[in-house]
Design an enzyme around this catalytic site. Structure first.
Site, PDB file in Angstrom:
ATOM      1  N   SER A 162       0.812  -1.213   0.000  1.00  0.00           N
ATOM      2  CA  SER A 162       0.000   0.000   0.000  1.00  0.00           C
ATOM      3  C   SER A 162       0.845   1.261   0.000  1.00  0.00           C
ATOM      4  CB  SER A 162      -0.931   0.000   1.220  1.00  0.00           C
ATOM      5  OG  SER A 162      -1.756  -1.132   1.229  1.00  0.00           O
ATOM      6  N   HIS A 183       0.760   4.353   4.607  1.00  0.00           N
ATOM      7  CA  HIS A 183       0.116   5.058   3.499  1.00  0.00           C
ATOM      8  C   HIS A 183       0.623   6.496   3.404  1.00  0.00           C
ATOM      9  CE1 HIS A 183      -3.589   2.172   3.866  1.00  0.00           C
ATOM     10  NE2 HIS A 183      -2.485   1.567   3.458  1.00  0.00           N
TER      11      HIS A 183
END
Length: 324
Positions: A218, A265
């Site tokens: 991610s 993230h």
């Protein structure tokens, strides 16, 4: 009537040898290459603007043609080879996880933890580790986890939705990766992906407790989204809707903060924005200068991340008396 004076070969005279292909002596050919004047059969010649050229002359001509490059200096990638390779590596790693679950413990992103003889994770406050217990993690010198953790995903033991972790990441890698690779070329694209993966892991290392682990691509995917936003603004060409895409990723980061690594993230997104800016705004008057500026920018950013890891490591080891 006059006598026929047509030449007639005398006895014992050999007829002229038939014209044959320069690569296939067993094939007759009466078509010559417009450049080298050699005979070439249909398999060994290509149609040219005037007549035909043999395959060797075509190859020599193509060797002198400069490869098309993107605005950002990389060769334009028609086939997203690097994206396919990254997807394959992620999928292969996932298959290994399914076959050998302990693989995750060996390569996941974790700052520092203790693994006992039973494979469980423990918190130890004593000055020395008990027999059979081992300290692992980035703070223990296992810096490779900063990258390897980005190629792992939640195992099926994580619940019925665990499979969505890798499916969503691979979906976005395919959607974003193809476009960004075409804009940057394979080398710059891989540098962006790996730097974003590193940036995500460093954010996890800095903002999480040392024993909290993280896996997943991610961070790298968020980095691709950030870079795509910058590159599309620079090109004034936005086939994927960069502004809306960036907003969507930020909203998802906030919504998923309770069950995913928002730190990873955020780190990946910020790194992608930074690397994308380096690639987008490097001077373009000369290709060699552009490439040098881009390389120095990426190396400087990676160097900063390494310094942050070193500082965090010193802080962790100072608070853990048994640390290496």
């Amino acid at each position: 009537m006059d006598a026929d004076h047509t030449a007639d070969p005398g006895p014992g005279t050999e007829p002229p040898a038939p014209a044959v292909c320069f690569r296939h002596p067993d094939r007759e050919s009466y078509v010559r290459c417009a450049r080298c004047d050699r005979y070439a059969c249909p398999e060994c010649r290509r149609e040219a603007s005037v007549g035909y050229q043999c395959v060797e002359c075509v190859r020599e001509g193509n060797a002198g043609v400069r490869q098309a490059r993107s605005v950002f200096g990389g060769p334009t990638a028609v086939t997203p080879v690097a994206t396919v390779v990254l997807m394959a590596v992620n999928l292969i790693a996932y298959v290994i996880e399914l076959v050998r679950p302990a693989f995750v413990d060996s390569f996941e992103m974790v700052g520092q933890t203790v693994i006992g003889p039973d494979g469980g994770h423990y918190l130890v406050h004593s000055t020395a580790l008990p027999p059979g217990f081992d300290g692992v993690g980035v703070a223990q010198g296992e810096w490779y986890r900063l990258i390897t953790g980005a190629f792992l995903h939640l195992p099926l033991t994580g619940g019925p939705t665990a499979i969505l972790h890798i499916l969503f990441n691979m979906y976005w890698l395919w959607i974003l990766g193809r476009v960004v690779e075409q804009q940057l070329g394979a080398v710059r694209y891989l540098a962006l992906y790996l730097a974003s993966a590193l940036g995500g892991s460093v954010a996890v290392y800095l903002l999480n407790s040392p024993g909290q682990s993280a896996v997943g691509a991610s961070g790298a995917i968020f980095g691709l989204a950030g870079a795509y936003f910058v590159l599309s603004r620079r090109l004034h060409h936005d086939p994927l809707g960069g502004k809306q895409l960036l907003i969507t990723f930020v909203i998802w980061m906030v919504i998923s903060a309770g069950f995913t690594s928002w730190q990873g993230h955020l780190g990946g997104l910020l790194t992608g924005l930074a690397v994308g800016s380096v690639f987008a705004y490097a001077p373009r008057r000369r290709r060699d200068v552009q490439g040098a500026v881009q390389a120095v920018g990426v190396v400087a950013l990676v160097g900063l991340l390494i310094v942050l890891v070193a500082v965090r490591t010193a802080d962790i080891t100072a608070s853990m008396p048994w640390s290496a």
